[in-house]
Design a protein around this motif. Structure first.
Motif, PDB file in Angstrom:
ATOM      1  N   GLU A   1       0.457  10.302  37.207  1.00 42.87           N
ATOM      2  CA  GLU A   1       0.937   9.175  36.429  1.00 42.87           C
ATOM      3  C   GLU A   1       0.259   9.273  35.069  1.00 42.87           C
ATOM      4  OE1 GLU A   1       0.458   5.444  38.310  1.00 42.87           O
ATOM      5  OE2 GLU A   1       1.265   6.118  40.223  1.00 42.87           O
ATOM      6  N   ILE A   2       0.964   9.864  34.132  1.00 43.15           N
ATOM      7  CA  ILE A   2       0.378  10.114  32.813  1.00 43.15           C
ATOM      8  C   ILE A   2      -0.035   8.804  32.162  1.00 43.15           C
ATOM      9  CG2 ILE A   2       0.810  11.097  30.532  1.00 43.15           C
ATOM     10  CD1 ILE A   2       2.769  13.025  31.924  1.00 43.15           C
ATOM     11  N   ASP A   3       0.828   7.812  32.273  1.00 43.92           N
ATOM     12  CA  ASP A   3       0.502   6.443  31.872  1.00 43.92           C
ATOM     13  C   ASP A   3       1.383   5.523  32.698  1.00 43.92           C
ATOM     14  OD1 ASP A   3       3.059   6.348  30.574  1.00 43.92           O
ATOM     15  OD2 ASP A   3       2.162   7.262  28.800  1.00 43.92           O
ATOM     16  N   LYS A   4       1.391   4.241  32.362  1.00 42.02           N
ATOM     17  CA  LYS A   4       2.142   3.281  33.166  1.00 42.02           C
ATOM     18  C   LYS A   4       3.649   3.512  33.097  1.00 42.02           C
ATOM     19  CE  LYS A   4      -1.274  -0.441  32.900  1.00 42.02           C
ATOM     20  NZ  LYS A   4      -1.531  -1.853  32.504  1.00 42.02           N
ATOM     21  N   LYS A   5       4.095   4.268  32.120  1.00 41.73           N
ATOM     22  CA  LYS A   5       5.531   4.471  31.931  1.00 41.73           C
ATOM     23  C   LYS A   5       5.989   5.899  32.205  1.00 41.73           C
ATOM     24  CE  LYS A   5       6.165   0.795  28.503  1.00 41.73           C
ATOM     25  NZ  LYS A   5       6.702   0.456  27.172  1.00 41.73           N
ATOM     26  N   THR A   6       5.056   6.811  32.421  1.00 44.16           N
ATOM     27  CA  THR A   6       5.420   8.230  32.539  1.00 44.16           C
ATOM     28  C   THR A   6       4.761   8.862  33.749  1.00 44.16           C
ATOM     29  OG1 THR A   6       5.528   8.347  30.117  1.00 44.16           O
ATOM     30  CG2 THR A   6       5.516  10.432  31.327  1.00 44.16           C
ATOM     31  N   SER A   7       5.546   9.593  34.540  1.00 46.69           N
ATOM     32  CA  SER A   7       5.029  10.322  35.689  1.00 46.69           C
ATOM     33  C   SER A   7       5.573  11.747  35.690  1.00 46.69           C
ATOM     34  CB  SER A   7       5.391   9.622  37.001  1.00 46.69           C
ATOM     35  OG  SER A   7       6.793   9.565  37.168  1.00 46.69           O
ATOM     36  N   ALA A   8       4.800  12.668  36.245  1.00 44.23           N
ATOM     37  CA  ALA A   8       5.194  14.080  36.270  1.00 44.23           C
ATOM     38  C   ALA A   8       4.850  14.678  37.627  1.00 44.23           C
ATOM     39  CB  ALA A   8       4.489  14.851  35.155  1.00 44.23           C
ATOM     40  N   ARG A   9       5.574  15.734  37.989  1.00 41.43           N
ATOM     41  CA  ARG A   9       5.362  16.412  39.261  1.00 41.43           C
ATOM     42  C   ARG A   9       5.630  17.903  39.076  1.00 41.43           C
ATOM     43  NH1 ARG A   9       6.196  14.557  44.770  1.00 41.43           N
ATOM     44  NH2 ARG A   9       6.648  12.525  43.821  1.00 41.43           N
ATOM     45  N   LEU A  10       4.718  18.735  39.598  1.00 40.96           N
ATOM     46  CA  LEU A  10       4.875  20.182  39.544  1.00 40.96           C
ATOM     47  C   LEU A  10       4.583  20.737  40.934  1.00 40.96           C
ATOM     48  CD1 LEU A  10       5.361  22.708  37.755  1.00 40.96           C
ATOM     49  CD2 LEU A  10       2.870  22.792  37.409  1.00 40.96           C
ATOM     50  N   SER A  11       5.518  21.537  41.480  1.00 46.27           N
ATOM     51  CA  SER A  11       5.371  22.052  42.837  1.00 46.27           C
ATOM     52  C   SER A  11       5.660  23.543  42.900  1.00 46.27           C
ATOM     53  CB  SER A  11       6.324  21.326  43.801  1.00 46.27           C
ATOM     54  OG  SER A  11       6.048  19.951  43.866  1.00 46.27           O
ATOM     55  N   TYR A  12       4.906  24.231  43.766  1.00 43.01           N
ATOM     56  CA  TYR A  12       5.145  25.649  44.056  1.00 43.01           C
ATOM     57  C   TYR A  12       5.180  25.824  45.565  1.00 43.01           C
ATOM     58  CZ  TYR A  12       4.427  30.643  44.701  1.00 43.01           C
ATOM     59  OH  TYR A  12       4.564  31.941  45.104  1.00 43.01           O
ATOM     60  N   SER A  13       6.102  26.622  46.055  1.00 41.83           N
ATOM     61  CA  SER A  13       6.151  26.904  47.494  1.00 41.83           C
ATOM     62  C   SER A  13       6.693  28.306  47.737  1.00 41.83           C
ATOM     63  CB  SER A  13       7.006  25.868  48.226  1.00 41.83           C
ATOM     64  OG  SER A  13       8.352  25.925  47.806  1.00 41.83           O
ATOM     65  N   GLU A  14       6.263  28.886  48.840  1.00 33.16           N
ATOM     66  CA  GLU A  14       6.799  30.173  49.283  1.00 33.16           C
ATOM     67  C   GLU A  14       6.765  30.228  50.795  1.00 33.16           C
ATOM     68  OE1 GLU A  14       3.711  33.629  49.341  1.00 33.16           O
ATOM     69  OE2 GLU A  14       3.521  32.644  47.379  1.00 33.16           O
ATOM     70  N   GLY A  15       7.696  30.992  51.361  1.00 33.18           N
ATOM     71  CA  GLY A  15       7.783  31.097  52.807  1.00 33.18           C
ATOM     72  C   GLY A  15       9.065  31.783  53.217  1.00 33.18           C
ATOM     73  N   VAL A  16       9.490  31.541  54.449  1.00 30.36           N
ATOM     74  CA  VAL A  16      10.731  32.115  54.968  1.00 30.36           C
ATOM     75  C   VAL A  16      11.464  31.033  55.745  1.00 30.36           C
ATOM     76  CG1 VAL A  16       9.590  32.981  57.057  1.00 30.36           C
ATOM     77  CG2 VAL A  16      11.733  34.025  56.294  1.00 30.36           C
TER      78      VAL A  16
END
Length: 415
Positions: A298-313
Motif C-alpha cells: 500500500e504505497i499510500d492510502k490511495k495507491t496499492s501495487a502487487r508484483l508476483s513471480y511463479s514457476e512450476g508445472v
C-alpha cells in the motif's frame, strides 16, 4: 459425455434442495431477514476487438464490435454455526457482424460451511463454469472487482489471483476459442488446534470437457493437506502437500504430487511478502521445482501495487499434456478522485509442453478507468469502466501465434 451432464444435474439439484431446506423456515421474513444478504448486478459492455477468434497471422482475422450483457447474483446466509453462499454470473454477447458467434458463459458456485465446534469446521462446495473464450467466465471486471467477487466465493488468495488475472487463462491454453466446461465438487475440513495453528484437509473431484476437435476430456481427483502456523502478528508459516490423479478419455493417467513450504511476512504496516518453495513431481516425467513469490504494497492510502513471480508445472485439463512454465505479473491500482479509480496490469510468461517441442511466450498488458456515478446508503450503485487490453502470443508453432487488441466500455448497476 452423457454421464458428465447427469452428474451436474444431480449435483445442482441436490444443492438447490439443500438451500431451500436451510432457508425455508424463515423465508417469509426475507427481506430484510437478519443474516441474509442479497446482491444483484447487471452490466452492459461495449467492446471492440481486432481478433475475435484468436487467429494467427496466416489465418483470417475477424474484427468486430460486440455488446456484452452480464447478470450476476450473490446470496449469503450467515447463522451462528452455518453459512451458505450462492454466487452466479451469466454472460451473453451480441456481435455486430459475426452473428454466428454467441460466446455464452456461466459461472456458478454454491458453498456451505458448518462450524462443528469452536475449533472444527467443514465446507462443501460445488463450482460449475462454462466459457467459450479465455477469461470469459470471470466477466468484465477490473482486478479489484474480480477479487471481491471471488472473495465472496470463498476462494483462497492464490486462487483469486490466478482466476482474476485476465491473461492467465490465455497462457498455456489450447489454441483458439471453443466451448470449455468444468465442474468441481470439493470438501474441506479445518481443525484449529489453537489461535496460532490450523490444519486443513481437502478433497475435490473435477470434470473438464469440450466438444472441440483436438481437445481431450478429463476427470481429476485431488487430495491435499496443509498446516498453517502464525508465529506472530507479522509472520505466518505454511506447509502443504497435494496429490492429483487426472484421467483422460484418450491416453494414460497423469499423476502429480506437490509439496511446498512457505512464509508470509509483514515487512512494514504497508508492505507484505509471500514466498513458497517446493517440488512438483509428474508421472509424465516433467518434474520441476515450484516457486511462488508475491510482494504487496500500500504505497499510500490511495495507491496499492502487487508484483508476483511463479514457476512450476501444471496438467492441461483439455489436452493430454503438461505445461512447464514461469510467469511474472504486476498490477497497480490508484484512487485518482473520490469516485474515479485507475488500474494497470502486465503479464509475461514462458512455457513448454511435455508431449511436443512447442514452447510459448506470452505478453499481456491492460489499463482501466472506473467511475462510480452514484451509490445509495443501502448499497445500490451505478458505475462505468473504460479499458484497453493487449495480448501477444509468440510460439515455436506459428499456427498458435496471435496478437489481440481490445477496447471496453461498460455500465454496471448493482442493487
Amino acid at each position: 459425455m452423457i454421464t458428465r451432464h447427469k452428474i451436474i444435474v444431480f449435483s445442482t439439484g441436490f444443492w438447490l434442495f439443500f438451500l431451500l431446506m436451510t432457508a425455508s423456515a424463515n423465508a417469509y421474513e426475507f427481506p430484510p431477514y437478519k443474516g441474509i444478504e442479497l446482491k444483484v448486478t447487471g452490466d452492459i459492455t461495449g467492446n471492440y476487438t481486432n481478433n475475435v477468434t484468436y487467429a494467427s497471422a496466416d489465418e483470417n482475422k475477424i474484427e468486430d464490435f460486440r455488446t456484452m450483457l452480464n447478470l450476476g447474483l450473490n446470496f449469503k446466509y450467515s447463522g451462528k454455526r452455518r453459512f451458505v453462499n450462492f454466487s452466479g454470473l451469466v454472460k451473453r454477447q451480441v456481435y455486430e457482424t459475426s452473428s454466428n458467434i454467441q460466446n455464452p458463459s456461466e459461472n456458478v458456485k454454491l458453498s456451505y460451511r458448518e462450524n462443528l465446534t469452536k475449533y472444527d469446521s467443514i465446507t462443501l462446495s460445488d463450482n460449475y463454469t462454462h466459457t467459450q473464450e479465455p477469461g470469459s467466465g470471470t466477466g468484465d471486471f477490473d482486478m479489484e472487482e474480480c477479487r471481491q467477487y471471488y472473495r465472496d466465493y470463498g476462494y483462497s488468495v492464490t486462487k483469486i489471483e490466478s482466476t482474476c488475472n485476465e491473461f492467465q487463462s490465455e497462457f498455456g491454453r489450447f489454441k483458439g476459442r471453443f466451448d470449455s466446461y468444468t465442474s468441481t465438487l470439493s470438501f474441506n475440513y479445518n481443525k484449529n488446534f489453537s489461535e496460532a495453528f490450523r490444519l486443513t484437509a481437502n478433497y475435490s473431484y473435477g470434470q473438464n470437457w469440450s466438444d472441440a476437435e483436438g481437445t481431450n476430456n478429463s476427470d481429476r481427483n485431488r487430495f491435499g493437506l496443509s498446516a498453517n502456523y502464525r508465529y506472530s502478528e507479522a509472520t505466518n508459516f505454511l506447509l502443504s502437500y497435494s496429490h492429483q490423479l487426472s484421467n483422460f478419455d484418450r491416453g494414460d493417467d497423469i499423476t502429480s504430487r506437490s509439496i511446498n513450504v512457505g512464509i508470509g511476512q509483514s515487512i512494514t504496516k504497508r508492505l507484505y511478502f509471500d514466498l513458497n518453495v517446493g517440488k512438483d513431481t509428474v508421472s509424465s516425467g516433467n518434474d520441476t521445482m515450484s516457486l511462488g513469490a508475491t510482494l504487496r504494497s500500500e504505497i499510500d492510502k490511495k495507491t496499492s501495487a502487487r508484483l508476483s513471480y511463479s514457476e512450476g508445472v501444471q496438467i492441461n485439463a483439455n489436452t493430454y499434456d503438461t505445461f512447464k512454465y514461469w510467469q511474472l505479473t504486476g498490477s497497480l491500482s490508484s484512487i485518482l478522485l473520490e469516485d474515479l479509480k485507475s488500474s494497470l496490469s502486465a503479464f509475461y510468461g514462458k512455457g513448454n509442453y511435455s508431449s511436443s517441442t512447442i514452447s510459448d511466450t506470452f505478453l499481456g498488458a491492460s489499463g482501466n478507468l472506473s467511475y462510480n456515478f452514484w451509490q445509495s446508503k443501502r448499497g445500490s450503485s451505478m458505475s462505468g469502466i473504460l479499458g484497453y487490453s493487449y495480448s501477444n502470443l509468440a510460439s515455436s508453432d506459428k499456427n498458435r501465434e496471435y496478437t489481440r487488441n481490445s477496447i471496453n466500455t461498460s455500465l454496471t448497476l448493482a442493487f
